[in-house]
Design an enzyme around this catalytic site. Structure first.
Site, PDB file in Angstrom:
ATOM      1  N   TYR A 141      57.190 -16.547 102.236  1.00  0.00           N
ATOM      2  CA  TYR A 141      57.978 -17.704 102.672  1.00  0.00           C
ATOM      3  C   TYR A 141      57.876 -18.836 101.650  1.00  0.00           C
ATOM      4  O   TYR A 141      58.884 -19.413 101.239  1.00  0.00           O
ATOM      5  CB  TYR A 141      57.503 -18.187 104.043  1.00  0.00           C
ATOM      6  N   LYS A 145      60.873 -20.586  99.210  1.00  0.00           N
ATOM      7  CA  LYS A 145      61.190 -22.010  99.210  1.00  0.00           C
ATOM      8  C   LYS A 145      61.006 -22.613  97.808  1.00  0.00           C
ATOM      9  O   LYS A 145      61.738 -23.530  97.425  1.00  0.00           O
ATOM     10  CB  LYS A 145      60.336 -22.737 100.239  1.00  0.00           C
TER      11      LYS A 145
END
Length: 230
Positions: A141, A145
């Site tokens: 994750y 990002k």
């Protein structure tokens, strides 16, 4: 700067969580119409809000959305997903799938709608990042990002010639479905949405929505050991 009053806005992932907060605050600020997307959209009660289907990993779905929405002044790339675990566990295909949602999905939307924004005077593109764009320890994750943050900075340069304001949004834990199992202080999503609207009105390029984001942004100039979850 980008005017909100009378604007027509597209918010991906706009029927829940932070996306829903964006929709409410945009309408309160005077937006004339907000298109909200979901994989399985449900009808909206407010006639100013129009629910549409979108799967960001599907080029055909993005093309269909573009055909349905040709009048937007602001695009907010909010849709995203997460998977648990680190980079050395789980299936690499799952990590690749997350990159497809969180990085290539927003890029597909940006590429599709850049000409629309140009035709309508420039407008704005908003990409929702995370404090984890800068912080190690969040596995796939965080990596997605970080990649989206880099892509946003490049898009800002590429879209400057057509007058499009590009805003990157960084935030820590925010009270949405994605964080409901986490016991920690959380941002109110409507507060985050208000900060983004304020940045659009002021012509700013970045939103640091909370103390965590401000702390880790400042830590980028220090040793990498200072960029880890504590």
């Amino acid at each position: 700067m980008t005017e909100i009053n009378g604007a027509r806005v597209l918010v991906t992932g706009g029927q829940r969580g932070l996306g829903k907060a964006f929709t409410r605050e945009l309408l309160d600020a005077g937006a004339s119409k907000v298109y909200v997307t979901a994989r399985r959209p449900v009808p909206e009660e407010d006639p100013r809000t129009i629910a549409l289907s979108l799967e960001v990993t599907d080029a055909g779905s993005v093309a269909a959305l573009l055909e349905a929405v040709a009048d937007v002044d602001i695009v907010i790339n909010n849709a995203g997903s997460a998977i648990p675990g680190g980079l050395l566990e789980g299936d690499v295909a799952d990590i690749a799938g997350l990159f497809d949602i969180n990085v290539f999905g927003p890029l597909r939307i940006a590429r599709a709608f850049a000409p629309v924004l140009a035709e309508n005077g420039g407008g704005a593109l908003v990409n929702v990042h995370s404090v984890l764009s800068w912080v190690a320890g969040a596995g796939a994750y965080g990596a997605t990002k970080a990649a989206l943050w880099s892509a946003t900075n490049s898009l800002r340069l590429e879209l400057s010639g057509q007058g499009t304001q590009v805003v990157g949004v960084h935030l820590g834990y925010t009270d949405t479905d994605m964080t409901k199992g986490i016991d920690a202080p959380k941002n109110d999503p409507r507060d985050v949405a208000k900060l983004v609207i304020d940045a659009l009105l002021k012509g700013e390029s970045e939103v640091l929505a909370d103390e965590a984001s401000r702390h880790y942004k400042s830590a980028l100039s220090g040793p990498v050991e200072g960029l880890s979850l504590v």
